[in-house]
Design an enzyme around this catalytic site. Sequence first.
Site, mmCIF file in Angstrom:
data_model
loop_
_atom_site.group_PDB
_atom_site.id
_atom_site.type_symbol
_atom_site.label_atom_id
_atom_site.label_comp_id
_atom_site.label_asym_id
_atom_site.label_seq_id
_atom_site.Cartn_x
_atom_site.Cartn_y
_atom_site.Cartn_z
ATOM 1 N N CYS A 1 -2.087 5.353 -4.555
ATOM 2 C CA CYS A 1 -2.766 4.055 -4.645
ATOM 3 C C CYS A 1 -3.845 4.089 -5.726
ATOM 4 C CB CYS A 1 -3.382 3.694 -3.298
ATOM 5 S SG CYS A 1 -4.118 2.055 -3.262
ATOM 6 N N HIS B 1 0.854 -1.186 0.000
ATOM 7 C CA HIS B 1 0.000 0.000 0.000
ATOM 8 C C HIS B 1 0.887 1.232 0.000
ATOM 9 C CE1 HIS B 1 -3.747 -2.177 0.717
ATOM 10 N NE2 HIS B 1 -3.074 -2.952 1.547
#
Length: 109
Positions: free
Chosen positions: A33, A21
């Site tokens: 992201c 992430h």
Amino acid sequence: MINVYVFRKQNAITAFELSGHAESGPYGHDLVCAAVSAVSFGAVNAVSELCQIDLDIDQGEEGGYLRVALPSHLEQSTKEKAMLLLEGMVVSLETIERDYGEFIKIHYK
């Protein structure tokens, strides 16, 4: 950190894998992201739809992982179309890495 692995054989992309992430912002507002997801899923959808290829896709249930592999035997014209789309994805990911390198790293294998 998002790690991107691009796998090549004889200079052709055979697979790619994304894991991790970015954590460049709060959940739902993480622009890195979102950009990586849009680029990668857009490429997967384009290859699948425009090239009529049944891709081998492994996706994490809660996000943070995507692995996509091309079938080993494709007609040359289909392979060329898929390569162009996947190379476009890599260029887009490299652009994101250039501007946000603290959140994404691309590795070539």
